[in-house]
Structure formats: C-alpha cells, structure tokens
Motif scaffolding. Structure first.
Motif, PDB file in Angstrom:
ATOM      1  N   HIS A   1     127.983  49.445  69.516  1.00  0.00           N
ATOM      2  CA  HIS A   1     128.038  49.130  68.210  1.00  0.00           C
ATOM      3  C   HIS A   1     127.948  47.789  67.221  1.00  0.00           C
ATOM      4  N   GLU A   2     128.217  46.877  67.622  1.00  0.00           N
ATOM      5  CA  GLU A   2     127.635  46.027  66.992  1.00  0.00           C
ATOM      6  C   GLU A   2     127.070  44.980  67.847  1.00  0.00           C
ATOM      7  N   ALA A   3     127.215  45.124  68.262  1.00  0.00           N
ATOM      8  CA  ALA A   3     126.480  43.732  69.425  1.00  0.00           C
ATOM      9  C   ALA A   3     125.230  44.743  70.130  1.00  0.00           C
ATOM     10  N   PRO A   4     124.777  45.079  69.695  1.00  0.00           N
ATOM     11  CA  PRO A   4     123.637  46.304  70.794  1.00  0.00           C
ATOM     12  C   PRO A   4     122.765  45.264  72.052  1.00  0.00           C
ATOM     13  N   GLY A   5     122.226  44.350  71.724  1.00  0.00           N
ATOM     14  CA  GLY A   5     121.579  43.337  72.202  1.00  0.00           C
ATOM     15  C   GLY A   5     122.434  42.985  73.288  1.00  0.00           C
ATOM     16  N   THR A   6     123.486  41.635  73.064  1.00  0.00           N
ATOM     17  CA  THR A   6     124.650  41.518  73.390  1.00  0.00           C
ATOM     18  C   THR A   6     124.637  42.695  74.922  1.00  0.00           C
ATOM     19  N   PHE A   7     125.113  43.827  74.357  1.00  0.00           N
ATOM     20  CA  PHE A   7     125.560  44.782  75.601  1.00  0.00           C
ATOM     21  C   PHE A   7     124.827  44.822  76.405  1.00  0.00           C
ATOM     22  N   GLN A   8     123.335  44.499  75.879  1.00  0.00           N
ATOM     23  CA  GLN A   8     122.069  45.437  76.695  1.00  0.00           C
ATOM     24  C   GLN A   8     122.814  44.451  77.898  1.00  0.00           C
ATOM     25  N   HIS A   9     122.286  43.375  77.213  1.00  0.00           N
ATOM     26  CA  HIS A   9     121.994  42.209  78.316  1.00  0.00           C
ATOM     27  C   HIS A   9     123.436  41.944  79.405  1.00  0.00           C
ATOM     28  N   THR A  10     124.513  42.005  78.702  1.00  0.00           N
ATOM     29  CA  THR A  10     125.790  42.415  78.959  1.00  0.00           C
ATOM     30  C   THR A  10     126.156  43.369  80.489  1.00  0.00           C
ATOM     31  N   LEU A  11     125.008  44.709  80.574  1.00  0.00           N
ATOM     32  CA  LEU A  11     124.478  45.559  81.087  1.00  0.00           C
ATOM     33  C   LEU A  11     123.369  45.444  82.627  1.00  0.00           C
ATOM     34  N   PHE A  12     122.261  44.006  82.314  1.00  0.00           N
ATOM     35  CA  PHE A  12     121.681  43.230  83.675  1.00  0.00           C
ATOM     36  C   PHE A  12     122.754  42.706  83.887  1.00  0.00           C
TER      37      PHE A  12
ATOM     38  N   GLU B   1     118.731  37.657  71.184  1.00  0.00           N
ATOM     39  CA  GLU B   1     119.097  39.353  71.365  1.00  0.00           C
ATOM     40  C   GLU B   1     119.815  40.284  70.473  1.00  0.00           C
ATOM     41  N   ASN B   2     120.318  40.158  69.644  1.00  0.00           N
ATOM     42  CA  ASN B   2     120.726  40.823  68.539  1.00  0.00           C
ATOM     43  C   ASN B   2     119.732  40.608  67.215  1.00  0.00           C
ATOM     44  N   GLN B   3     118.809  40.189  67.291  1.00  0.00           N
ATOM     45  CA  GLN B   3     117.738  40.019  65.751  1.00  0.00           C
ATOM     46  C   GLN B   3     117.353  40.989  65.318  1.00  0.00           C
ATOM     47  N   MET B   4     116.275  41.584  67.044  1.00  0.00           N
ATOM     48  CA  MET B   4     115.459  42.218  66.509  1.00  0.00           C
ATOM     49  C   MET B   4     114.064  41.847  66.233  1.00  0.00           C
ATOM     50  N   GLY B   5     113.738  40.784  66.441  1.00  0.00           N
ATOM     51  CA  GLY B   5     112.983  40.270  65.266  1.00  0.00           C
ATOM     52  C   GLY B   5     112.945  39.866  63.965  1.00  0.00           C
ATOM     53  N   ASP B   6     114.015  40.030  63.476  1.00  0.00           N
ATOM     54  CA  ASP B   6     114.353  39.478  62.581  1.00  0.00           C
ATOM     55  C   ASP B   6     114.620  37.933  62.204  1.00  0.00           C
ATOM     56  N   PRO B   7     114.244  37.267  61.047  1.00  0.00           N
ATOM     57  CA  PRO B   7     114.297  35.684  60.989  1.00  0.00           C
ATOM     58  C   PRO B   7     115.128  35.087  62.105  1.00  0.00           C
ATOM     59  N   ASN B   8     115.130  34.322  62.440  1.00  0.00           N
ATOM     60  CA  ASN B   8     116.777  33.469  63.108  1.00  0.00           C
ATOM     61  C   ASN B   8     117.376  32.935  62.046  1.00  0.00           C
ATOM     62  N   LYS B   9     118.776  33.215  62.144  1.00  0.00           N
ATOM     63  CA  LYS B   9     119.644  32.809  61.449  1.00  0.00           C
ATOM     64  C   LYS B   9     119.701  31.534  61.558  1.00  0.00           C
ATOM     65  N   HIS B  10     119.447  30.488  62.704  1.00  0.00           N
ATOM     66  CA  HIS B  10     119.603  29.582  62.939  1.00  0.00           C
ATOM     67  C   HIS B  10     118.034  28.240  62.463  1.00  0.00           C
ATOM     68  N   ASP B  11     117.544  29.219  62.079  1.00  0.00           N
ATOM     69  CA  ASP B  11     116.469  28.378  61.586  1.00  0.00           C
ATOM     70  C   ASP B  11     117.048  27.972  59.783  1.00  0.00           C
ATOM     71  N   ALA B  12     117.793  29.357  59.302  1.00  0.00           N
ATOM     72  CA  ALA B  12     117.604  28.961  57.468  1.00  0.00           C
ATOM     73  C   ALA B  12     119.206  27.193  57.513  1.00  0.00           C
TER      74      ALA B  12
ATOM     75  N   GLY C   1     132.918  37.868  73.025  1.00  0.00           N
ATOM     76  CA  GLY C   1     132.702  37.027  71.484  1.00  0.00           C
ATOM     77  C   GLY C   1     131.649  36.974  70.893  1.00  0.00           C
ATOM     78  N   LYS C   2     130.722  37.909  70.574  1.00  0.00           N
ATOM     79  CA  LYS C   2     129.657  37.017  69.941  1.00  0.00           C
ATOM     80  C   LYS C   2     129.828  38.142  69.661  1.00  0.00           C
ATOM     81  N   MET C   3     130.917  38.992  68.951  1.00  0.00           N
ATOM     82  CA  MET C   3     131.126  40.264  67.834  1.00  0.00           C
ATOM     83  C   MET C   3     131.379  39.193  66.800  1.00  0.00           C
ATOM     84  N   HIS C   4     131.677  38.133  67.045  1.00  0.00           N
ATOM     85  CA  HIS C   4     132.894  37.168  66.234  1.00  0.00           C
ATOM     86  C   HIS C   4     130.964  36.942  64.552  1.00  0.00           C
ATOM     87  N   ASP C   5     129.847  37.267  65.282  1.00  0.00           N
ATOM     88  CA  ASP C   5     128.502  36.167  64.649  1.00  0.00           C
ATOM     89  C   ASP C   5     127.595  36.775  65.760  1.00  0.00           C
ATOM     90  N   PRO C   6     127.374  38.097  65.442  1.00  0.00           N
ATOM     91  CA  PRO C   6     126.268  38.855  65.749  1.00  0.00           C
ATOM     92  C   PRO C   6     124.567  38.541  65.621  1.00  0.00           C
TER      93      PRO C   6
END
Length: 770
Positions: free
Chosen positions: A554-565, A604-615, A594-599
């Motif tokens: 629920h909180e990190a769906p991209g990480t969850f899909q990564h985990t399944l593969f 993999e969790n940014q879904m096309g949004d701006p990259n947090k690390h660029d800011a 642990g990625k749930m602390h800051d998804p």
C-alpha cells in the motif's frame, strides 16, 4: 617484512588466547551437556539397591519384626501369564455359515441339472427290471448290450454270460412272455433312450474331468436312484449343519477336515452316496468360527484377577538370607521392606552411563558437522530441554514418554538428520537409564523416530517439505496409527491373545495423536521463543496478507512489485542450487521494507513524478536517505518480531556496495570544491556482506532486477552478457567472499536469471486494431 613480523607478534598471542578460550568454552559446554543428560536420563541409578536379586549376601540378615509383604513384581508376572494363557472364546459366524450353505446349494443345483439331462432313474418298473438290472443295462458297453439282445432273440441258453447279463436276460424274457411284442418293443426303446442319455452325460463328465480335475460328479453319482439322490441331498445338508454347529476352527488341516467329514458321513449318509457326500462337503466346508474379542478379554481379565497376590511372610528374628547365599526375589522383597537392601546412588553404573551419554553427544556432534546443521547456542538449549522432557514425563506418568511430540518438533525445527539422530540416541539412553518397560518404550520410540525423519524432509535437497500445519497434522495421524500398530505387534509377541491388548493399542494410537496435537500447539511458541525458522513459519511469513507486506504493497507499491520480481529470480536460483527455497522467498519479500520510511526517495515509487533527490541536490543527504532503508528495515523487522534469519536479508542484500550514482555526483562537487571532504565510506552501505548462499542470491537478484526489467527487446544472449557483468562486479567488489557461492554457481545463477526473464517477457501475438 619487518612490519608483518611485528604485526604477527602482536596478533598471534591474542589469536592463541581466543582459540584457547573457544576450546575451553566448548569443553565446558560438552561437560555441562553430558552431566545434564546423565543426571536427567539416568535417574534409575540414584536409588539402586546394593543387595539386589541375584547378588550374594555379604552377611546374614534377619527380620527386625514380623511382616507379611506383597511381592508386586511376581504378582504382576503371574497375572500377565494368566492373561496370555486364557483360552479364546470362539463363536459361530452367521455370515460364514450362510456363505457355506450357498456354496453347497450351488453344487446341488448343478448336480440336479446333470440328473435332469440324465432322465429318471429307475427308468422302468422295478417289479419288471430290478435296480441292479437297470443300472447294468444303462451303463453296459455296447458289445455287452448286443450280446444281451442276441441271446434274447435266439432264446439260447445263458452259458457264457456273466451274472448281470444272465439276470437281465431272464427278466427281459419273463416280461416278453407275459406281454405283447409291441409292449416289449417299448421296453427296449426305453432302455435304448436311457443308454443314450447315460452315455452323453458320462462323456460330458469325462470332458469336465480333463479341464477340472477336482470334479465332484462321477458314475457313482449317476447310478444313484432318484429316491436315493433325494435322501442324499437331505442327509448332506443335515451333516453340514451338524458340523457347522460344532464349529470349524481356523487353521484346521485338510487331512483333519477330511477325516472329520468321513466320520460324520459314515453314520448319516447312504453307503452308496458316501464318496459323493464327502467330496461335496469337503468342497464347501470352511472356517466358520471367529473369536469373540470382548468375551475373551473379559475371561483373560477374570483369569488375571483370580490370581491371588503373592505375599512373603516372616516372623521377627527369622533369617531372611544367610551370608554367602544368592538373594532371591522373595528375599529382596523382605530386604527392601525392612530397608535392608542398602539403596543409594549406583556410582559405578552411573559413571558407565555418563560415558555412554558422552559417546551419544559426540555422535550427535559428528552428525551435526556431517550435515552442516549450523546450530546456534539457543538451538542446543532447545534440543537439550526437549530431550530432558522425556525422562521427566516418565517419572510423572510411569508410561508416557512424549517421544512422538519431541520427534515432530526436532524434525520440523532442525531437519531429518538431527531429528532422527536425536530420537535414535534418546531411545537407547532411555532404555538404559530409566525403568520404562519395553512394551511402552518401543512404540513411543518408533513414533518419535518416524516424526523426526518425516517432519524433517524439508532439509533434503530439492524438497520444500511440510509447509502447512495441516500436513504436519496428517503426519501426526500417521504417527498415532504407527504407535498403536507397533504396540500391538510388540505385545502380541509376548501375549498371543492380541485382541486382549487391542484396547490399550487403541489408547496408544490416541496418545500418539494427542502428542502430535501438542507439538502443533507448542511449535509456534517455540519458534518465536528460540528464533527458529521452519518451512511452515516461512510459508506463513510469505503470505501477502501479513501486516508488514500489506503495508509495503500500500505505501510503496513500486517497491512491492520490485520485491515480487526479485523473489521470483532468487527463488528459481535457490531451487537450482539446493538452497533453502522457503527462506529465500520469505527473506526477499522483507528485504526492502525499510523503504517505507521514505517511499518517494526511491525511483520505483515516484511513478513519473519529479525526482525528490533533484530538489535535495546534496549527494551526501541523498546517500543517507538511501542507506537509511537498511536501518529502518531492521527496526521494522524487530518491531514485527521477524526471525533473525529473515532480518539478515535486510542488510546483507546490500552488503557494503557503493551507492555509485550519488558517489559520482559527490565526486563532481568535490572537483569543483576541493575543500569539501569526500570519503567513499559515506557512500557505502554499512554491511555486513552476505553470510550465506541465501542472502548472496538475494543480493544478486536485487542487483539484476532493474537491469532485466529494462531489457524488453534484448536477446537472451545480450541479457546474459549484461547479467554476467553485474555479477562480476559484485564478485570483484568482494561482496560474496563469505557467502559460500562459487564461480560455477555464479554462472549457473546468471543463466537462471535470464530464463526467468524470458518467461516474464515472452513475445505475444500482435492483435489487429479494432
């Protein structure tokens, strides 16, 4: 060189001290375990009489007072003999009788069919032709019949004819003289028809005798008159009823049965029909007596209770045993009653038993090393506690051992090798150190060994083992049935009346099942208390409905899909390398929690949004965010009480690898600002590096997942080249030196990853546009 020598001089003594300390610790633990097991399993040596049965009395011992003491041991032995010697109660089985009667009815019906084809007999009036004459005329060979006809036609004398022919000719001439020629011709025609039917029937019987040597019907049967045949049928049925009423015991030999039939037939069946009656009865008579188990048990118990207690009497001042005499059972009963048997600790036998325990512990250690069990200190404590629970139960109950439960727990926790070895050694030690009877110990031991071997099948390479509580419960049912059957076999060898112990055997089966249920109930608590991972617990932890995994989805769906593969890749590799597949599957599912602390800190969790690390624009802070998913993951794992073996995947799947992207950005900033400090360690994970093949596979699968996802249109060859580069980088970075993975296995893993990738990215048919 001098620096190396100086360093060696400084470190060698410390290494020797550490080695010596480890050896002292191992020796101390060995002594502690041996003493604990000896004291727990060898309690029979704590209260052993020095003056026991069969020993020589060192001095003359007299009775301090008058006494009348029951010899419990002798009384029980006599009662056991009375039970085993009790006669069985046999009753007639109505179903067997009915089946026997049906078989006889079938044979008689077949006989009636034969006689129906044969025609009536006698076929003419006996006042004209006697039974003997009709019998002869019907069965006489054709040449003899022609002689009779010629003699009859010529009215010649009867010289040269045998007695039967002479009698036949006389009776025929007499009939011809008193009747018309037409009437006489009818008689001859009746004889011819009877002869023809007889010949056809006899030929049929002869042919049947060739194909069925045990045929029941012969010429004697054909020559019985209709009246005699009717009597014979009645007499055979009555004889059968009489014999069945008397009862046919199982195991009666054929000779004895044939003799009994002959005696019965000789006094109840017509003499001419006796051979046929014997054959019919022998063909159908079978065992018709069965044992009445309840009545037999009742009689056996009554016989046992009828045995009066054996008592030993003595008057004050009388000699119990003289010096130099061998102590008998009766003497020992009195000595023990008057506390003259000198009970105490049998140090000699206890020391011998301690040596046997030491050998057993040494064998256990050899098996542990041979199968690379990798037991921890807490594992040794649990095995010791479970082992010591058996003698404790024996002391409390006198008959229950709990071995089935112990075997199930040890097998499911530590595998077949450890479970089977411990149960086998424990059985031997219990037989020596306790006073448990063999007919109680052997069934429990078999149940325990079976549980230890079968519950631990998951440790075998290529097997995933018992993965549900239901499978373990089914095994518990099998153990219960086995324990009951073994108890029945063991006691049948002692008491031939097996049904007398059937009730106790049923109780033993139920006890085995109850122990299995107890093991099922205890296992989750022991798993949590001693931090154990079993296939069942791992399967439960791998359920996507577990709270932590639901949060991750629920909180990190991209990480969850990564985990399944990653889990799919790692599981396939683990299965090919005969690793613990369940552990790999469960460990990988939790490796990135642990990625749930800051998804949003992970792409993999940014879904096309701006990259947090660029800011953020600070590679040091970005690296801290990335590294923090390990420490936060460990915190969450401890909070949710995940097993240590699962927690190991969280730091070890990253090892001490470099966070290359942000390290390169930091190098660029350092180049523009040389005064800014740059340490590579700031951009490396804290580790440790993988300590097992399972976590090593997880690291490699995690490293290859993103690269494989990006290779949608690549060929398998190109994908394999890319995977090999990634694996080689991990190998050269010394991330796998403690994992146990070899170069050959690395190449095998690469091919497996590509195969899994091909399964996920297979080509599809191009559907036409609508």
């Amino acid at each position: 060189m001098s620096l190396f020598r100086r360093s060696y001089k400084q470190t060698a003594p410390k290494s020797r001290r550490t080695h010596l300390k480890n050896r002292l610790y191992c020796t101390g633990m060995f002594v502690f375990v041996v003493l604990s097991l000896s004291s727990g399993l060898g309690y029979r040596f704590y209260n052993q009489p020095k003056l026991d049965v069969g020993k020589i009395a060192p001095q003359t011992l007299t009775a301090p007072s008058s006494a009348n003491v029951e010899d419990v041991k002798t009384t029980e032995e006599k009662r056991r003999e009375a039970r085993s010697g009790a006669s069985a109660v046999w009753v007639v089985d109505p179903q067997a009788n009915e089946e026997i009667h049906q078989n006889l009815q079938q044979l008689l019906a077949k006989a009636n069919q034969i006689r129906e084809k044969l025609g009536n007999f006698p076929f003419f009036k006996t006042s004209v032709l006697s039974i003997a004459t009709q019998t002869y005329l019907r069965q006489a060979p054709e040449p003899q019949w022609q002689i009779v006809l010629r003699t009859l036609d010529k009215n010649s004398n009867l010289t040269g004819l045998n007695s039967a022919q002479q009698l036949a000719v006389k009776q025929l001439r007499t009939y011809r003289q008193s009747n018309s020629s037409q009437t006489f011709s009818q008689l001859l025609k009746a004889i011819a028809q009877a002869r023809q039917r007889y010949s056809i029937t006899l030929n049929t019987l002869s042919e049947n005798a060739i194909t069925q040597p045990q045929t029941l019907y012969d010429a004697t049967f054909l020559n019985l008159s209709d009246a005699d045949w009717q009597k014979t049928q009645i007499q055979v049925r009555q004889t059968l009823d009489r014999m069945l009423a008397q009862g046919i015991y199982p195991g009666l030999s054929k000779d004895n049965l044939n003799s009994a039939i002959g005696m019965q037939v000789s006094v109840s069946v017509l003499k001419t029909a006796q051979p046929l009656a014997k054959r019919l009865l022998f063909a159908v008579i079978d065992t018709n007596l069965i044992k009445d188990i309840e009545q037999t048990k009742l009689i056996a118990e009554q016989a046992a209770q009828a045995v009066k207690p054996t008592t030993v009497s003595i008057q004050k001042g009388e000699v119990i045993v003289k010096a130099g005499e061998k102590i008998t059972q009766a003497d020992f009963v009195l000595l023990d009653h008057f506390q003259l048997s000198q009970r105490g600790i049998d140090w000699l036998h206890l020391i011998h038993f301690t040596a046997i325990v030491g050998l057993a512990v040494a064998i256990f250690r050899l098996v542990e090393r041979r199968f690379d069990a990798k037991l921890r200190g807490s594992d040794y404590i649990l095995i010791l506690l479970l082992t010591l629970s058996a003698p404790l139960l024996i002391v409390l109950t006198k008959s229950l051992t709990g071995l089935p439960a112990i075997g199930l727990l040890l097998g499911s926790f530590y595998g077949t090798a450890i479970g089977g070895t411990v149960m086998g050694l424990l059985t031997i030690l219990l037989s020596i150190g306790t006073e448990l009877s063999w007919h109680d110990l052997i069934p429990s031991a078999v149940g325990g060994i079976l549980g230890g071997l079968m519950a631990g099948q998951w440790r075998f390479p290529g097997r995933e083992g018992l993965r549900t509580r239901e499978e373990l419960a089914t095994l518990g049912i099998l153990i219960g049935l086995t324990q009951g059957v073994v108890y029945l076999l063991v006691n049948t060898a002692i008491a031939p009346l097996w049904y007398a112990v059937l009730g106790t055997a049923t109780f033993k089966s139920l006890a085995g099942l109850i122990w299995s249920i107890l093991a099922l109930g205890l296992s989750p608590y022991l798993e949590a208390l001693f931090d154990l991972v079993t296939p069942i617990r791992l399967a439960e932890l791998s359920n996507p409905n577990r709270p932590l995994l639901k949060r991750l989805a629920h909180e990190a769906p991209g990480t969850f899909q990564h985990t399944l593969f990653v889990a799919t890749l790692a599981e396939a590799a683990a299965r090919a390398l005969n690793c613990n597949v369940e552990l790999v599957r469960a460990g990988v599912l939790y490796h990135d929690i642990g990625k749930m602390h800051d998804p949003l800190g992970f792409i993999e969790n940014q879904m096309g949004d701006p990259n947090k690390h660029d800011a953020i624009n600070d590679p040091w802070k970005s690296a801290e965010i990335i590294k923090k998913h390990v420490s936060e993951g460990l915190f969450m794992a401890r909070h949710y009480k995940l097993p240590t073996a699962i927690q190991a995947f969280i730091p070890e799947h990253q090892g001490t690898i470099l966070i290359a992207y942000f390290y390169q950005q930091a190098k660029l900033q350092h180049k523009n600002n040389p005064q800014q400090l740059l340490h590579e360690s700031d951009f490396r994970y804290d580790g440790p590096i993988p300590q097992s093949k399972e976590t090593g596979i997880a690291m490699l699968a995690d490293a290859c997942e993103a690269a494989l996802r990006s290779q949608k249109d690549a060929t398998p060859e190109a994908a394999l080249i890319m995977i090999n580069k990634i694996l080689k980088a991990r190998w050269q970075d010394n991330q796998l030196v403690d994992s146990g993975l070899t170069r050959e296995e690395m190449s095998q893993i690469a091919h497996i990853f590509v195969q899994v990738w091909q399964q996920f990215h297979h080509q599809r048919i191009a559907y036409p546009k609508l």
